[in-house]
Design a protein around this motif. Structure first.
Motif, mmCIF file in Angstrom:
data_model
loop_
_atom_site.group_PDB
_atom_site.id
_atom_site.type_symbol
_atom_site.label_atom_id
_atom_site.label_comp_id
_atom_site.label_asym_id
_atom_site.label_seq_id
_atom_site.Cartn_x
_atom_site.Cartn_y
_atom_site.Cartn_z
ATOM 1 N N GLU A 1 -15.509 3.996 -10.388
ATOM 2 C CA GLU A 1 -14.908 5.326 -10.371
ATOM 3 C C GLU A 1 -15.481 6.199 -9.270
ATOM 4 N N ALA B 1 -14.483 7.671 -5.646
ATOM 5 C CA ALA B 1 -13.245 7.926 -4.887
ATOM 6 C C ALA B 1 -13.250 7.205 -3.563
ATOM 7 N N ASN C 1 -12.585 3.483 -4.216
ATOM 8 C CA ASN C 1 -11.201 3.191 -4.620
ATOM 9 C C ASN C 1 -10.249 3.303 -3.433
ATOM 10 N N GLN C 2 -10.459 4.267 -2.598
ATOM 11 C CA GLN C 2 -9.578 4.441 -1.445
ATOM 12 C C GLN C 2 -9.709 3.263 -0.485
#
Length: 803
Positions: free
Chosen positions: A752, A754, A757-758
């Motif tokens: 989790e 960011a 994940n990107q």
């Protein structure tokens, strides 16, 4: 008349040992008449004599002087004048010697002057007129006393009186010549008497000459005989003697021959020599059963009745051992019958102890019990003996059951338990429950029995550790401190057993700060070995929990641990020590039993520092060394299922900069996904990458799961970020092509983060067409993540799988 004077001592002083006559010196001794010729002009007077020829005065007075008269003109001598008595008789008073004491007293009555003892001027004139009369009277008195009662008193003037020297025959002959009478002024010699005297003197002169001639003749004869003997001896020496080099010498013996001669002097030499021949055949492995039985019977017949004597000799002891090992039950029973009364004696012998050991190993259950019972009454002596302690410990550890072990330990509780033995064996717990009043007596007896056992060799025995453990369990605080002070330098020899480790931990908890310091220093050089032991590492954990002086622990213990990280991290107990330094009593890594044992030391009164602070100080000291080792050996730690488990602990709990270690791990994982990677070496058909390796796969998922906790703690160094920064397009293709690789990508989504994940969405969207063709479960879950369908369910489900 010449007045007699006392004879002087050799030094000119009167001798103290010389005894004189209490009545005075005899007048007869003083008035010796000298028979001598007239003095010649060349003769020296007595006053002119040299000191070298002095003669003792007492010797001169005791003997007559004899001087040889000149033969030419004999000097005229005056005849001694005849003295007249007091009545005017012409006869001498010497011829009228009285014969009784009454006549003696009538010679001269005592004078009134002598009786009164007073002297007046008128009486002095009378003394001078009566001097001559008194001297004659005194001489007559002496002769009268001598005749009446023998020798006068004081005849023996001294104990050291010297005898007069013996005179030669010539002197005695000359002395016997009668004196010439003197008449008037001239001397008349008769011709007959004169010729007789001259003949006697001539014969006296011949005697010494004849004697000297005989002596000279005997000397010449003796010299002639000696010459004859000397010539004979020379002739004997002229003969040739045998050469000494040709005499046969005793051959020089070798050391084996000398050893054989020494053995022949010993007892039972013939028996041992003959038994060795049978023993050489019996000890062969390739031998039939019948032949072995026959040899055993022959050997037993030889040694029967002398087993005890042969058991204490180094070579014959091996024969008895071989008979016990290969002989049947009958032979063992016969040997046991001879050995049983001497179990304690043989156990203390250097060679006999091996026979007892063989009986324990090959004997029956009853024979083993008989051997153990043979130790009864001697345990306290045997356990201190260098040879017997090994046998007692061997019987205690390998063959004794619970009741027999308690039986061997009862003697240490006191002499009452040795003398009054009961049928049922009881432990110390049972004894103290039944008889609590005997606790002090038992503790004192244990203390007296244990203090002599504090020795390097004896402290290694598990039986001794059990006794010490019982003592520390029931002893009061004072006794425990006294025993700790005695044991603090020797605990290193006890940490390899369960009871010994508990004793060491008890000393650490109950000891003072000084005792702890001595204990820690005594472990120097043995730290790595202790950390690798099943029971020894528990002592190390108790030190980490109780010692407040963390600087001492760091210098003595942790420095040695950091130098041996590579050795400890591959050992199951060594990893526990490293894990305890990082997470202390975390229940995920330590079972409740270990935690419960360590909690017993939390109540000690010596430790003052906060446990959390103490643990943090130790953790800070070892963090850098652990991170450096992880950076240098990342692939080795990840590829091992045991060592890989400590990597998440180092990354999550070590204090310091973990970026270098994270980068090294990420680079190792990415490089293993390259097609040219040789693999972990576990299989030859298929070379697995670290992502596909079972152990490394689980470790990577745990490391990624820790990133979520690190993010909440505010740390920026994350393994997920480092891994994606090191990966390239080829790496993603390799991960997508495998089921475990897909789960690694799913775990990255579950962090989790960011940024993470990107990056994943950008790299995996071009690979969806490949994921649609995959049929394994990981590919399906990864597609859902990418499509965003059932995002919440997909994010939870992989999390459960990863855990």
């Amino acid at each position: 008349m010449k007045k007699h004077s006392q004879s002087p001592s050799p030094r000119g002083k009167s001798s103290r040992n010389q005894r004189e006559n209490p009545e005075g010196v005899s007048i007869l001794k003083r008035s010796k008449t000298k028979l001598s010729s007239s003095p010649s002009p060349n003769r020296k007077s007595p006053a002119q004599k040299t000191p070298k020829k002095k003669v003792r005065a007492s010797q001169q007075d005791a003997s007559f002087e004899f001087e040889k008269p000149t033969p030419a003109t004999p000097s005229p001598k005056k005849s001694p004048s005849k003295r007249k008595g007091p009545a005017g008789d012409s006869t001498s008073f010497l011829e009228q010697t009285p014969e009784s004491l009454s006549q003696i007293s009538s010679i001269m009555p005592p004078d009134e002057t002598m009786m009164s003892g007073q002297h007046s001027p008128s009486k002095k004139r009378r003394q001078s007129s009566t001097t001559l009369h008194a001297s004659v009277t005194d001489e007559t008195m002496e002769l009268a006393v001598q005749y009446a009662r023998g020798e006068p008193d004081g005849a023996d003037q001294s104990l050291h009186q010297q005898k007069s020297p013996k005179k030669s025959k010539a002197a005695r002959a000359l002395q016997d010549i009668p004196e010439v009478e003197e008449e008037g002024s001239g001397t008349k010699l008769h011709n007959k008497e004169n010729s007789t005297m001259v003949a006697q003197k001539a014969s006296c002169m011949k005697l010494p000459l004849q004697k000297a001639g005989k002596k000279l003749k005997s000397i010449k004869t003796l010299n002639g005989k000696n010459k004859v003997l000397s010539t004979k001896v020379k002739r004997n020496f002229d003969k040739t003697l045998p050469d000494e080099t040709l005499v046969p010498k005793k051959p020089k013996l070798t050391w084996k021959e000398k050893r054989t001669e020494r053995k022949m002097v010993r007892n039972n030499y013939g028996l041992i020599t003959s038994a060795k021949g049978v023993w050489e055949e019996l000890r062969r492995q390739k031998l039939t059963d019948e032949k072995r039985k026959e040899l055993c019977k022959t050997l037993h017949d030889k040694v029967q009745g002398k087993v005890k004597e042969l058991a204490v000799v180094h070579d014959s002891a091996r024969i008895i051992q071989c008979l016990v090992q290969y002989g049947g039950p009958d032979f063992r029973a016969a040997i046991m019958e001879e050995v049983q009364p001497h179990i304690a004696y043989l156990s203390k012998n250097k060679y006999g102890k091996f026979i007892v050991r063989k009986m324990l190993k090959y004997g029956t259950k009853s024979q083993r019990s008989a051997v153990i019972n043979g130790f009864h009454g001697c345990m306290r002596k045997l356990i201190r003996h260098r040879e017997a302690s090994d046998i007692v410990n061997y019987a205690y550890n390998e063959f004794a059951n619970a009741s027999q072990r308690l039986f061997l330990l009862e003697e240490f509780y006191g002499p009452a338990f040795t003398m009054f033995r009961t049928q049922s064996t009881r432990s110390l717990d049972d004894i103290l429950v039944e008889q609590p009043d005997k606790k002090d007596m038992i503790m004192n007896n244990l203390r007296e029995a244990l203090l002599p056992l504090i020795d390097k060799q004896i402290l290694t025995l598990p039986m001794v550790h059990k006794i010490f453990h019982d003592f520390f369990r029931y002893a009061d605080t004072k006794l425990q401190k006294d025993m700790t002070e005695a044991l603090r330098e020797s605990l290193i020899h006890m940490v390899h057993t369960r009871e010994g480790a508990r004793v060491a931990m008890g000393c650490m908890w109950n000891g003072s700060a000084k005792d702890r310091k001595v204990i820690v220093k005594s472990l120097k050089g043995h730290v790595i070995k202790m950390c690798k032991e099943e029971m020894g590492h528990m002592v190390m954990l108790s030190i980490f929990d109780s010692v407040d002086d963390t600087v001492l622990v760091q210098k003595v213990l942790l420095d040695e641990i950091m130098k041996g990280i590579g050795e400890l991290i591959h050992d199951v107990h060594g990893r526990k020590v490293l894990t305890y330094l990082l997470v202390r009593r975390d229940q995920r890594f330590f079972c409740p039993d270990i935690t419960q044992v360590l909690q017993q030391g939390d109540v000690n009164v010596t430790s003052k520092k906060d446990p959390a602070m103490r643990a943090q100080e130790l953790r800070d000291y070892v963090s850098d060394a652990l991170l450096n080792y992880l950076t240098e050996n990342a692939i080795e730690l990840l590829s091992n299922s045991h060592t890989s488990l400590i990597i998440p602990l180092i990354l999550s709990h070590a204090s310091g900069n973990t970026a270098a270690a994270l980068d090294a791990l990420a680079q190792t994982v990415v490089s293993s996904s390259d097609p040219s990677y040789t693999g972990t070496g576990k299989t030859e058909d298929r070379k697995l990458s670290l992502v596909e390796d079972p152990a490394a796969h689980i470790t990577l998922k745990k490391i990624l799961a820790c990133d979520r906790e690190l993010m909440h703690q505010g740390k920026e160094a994350l393994f997920s970020v480092a891994l994606l920064n090191a990966a390239d397009a080829t790496t993603y293709k390799a991960w997508v092509a495998s089921n475990r690789g897909c789960f690694i990508l799913i775990t990255l989504f579950e962090v989790e983060n960011a940024q993470v994940n990107q990056t994943l969405m950008c790299q995996l969207k071009p690979l969806k067409k490949y994921l649609n063709k995959m049929t394994f479960k990981g590919a399906e879950i990864l597609l859902r993540k990418l499509d965003g369908e059932q995002g919440s369910k997909a994010s939870k489900k992989p999390l459960e799988i990863s855990l």
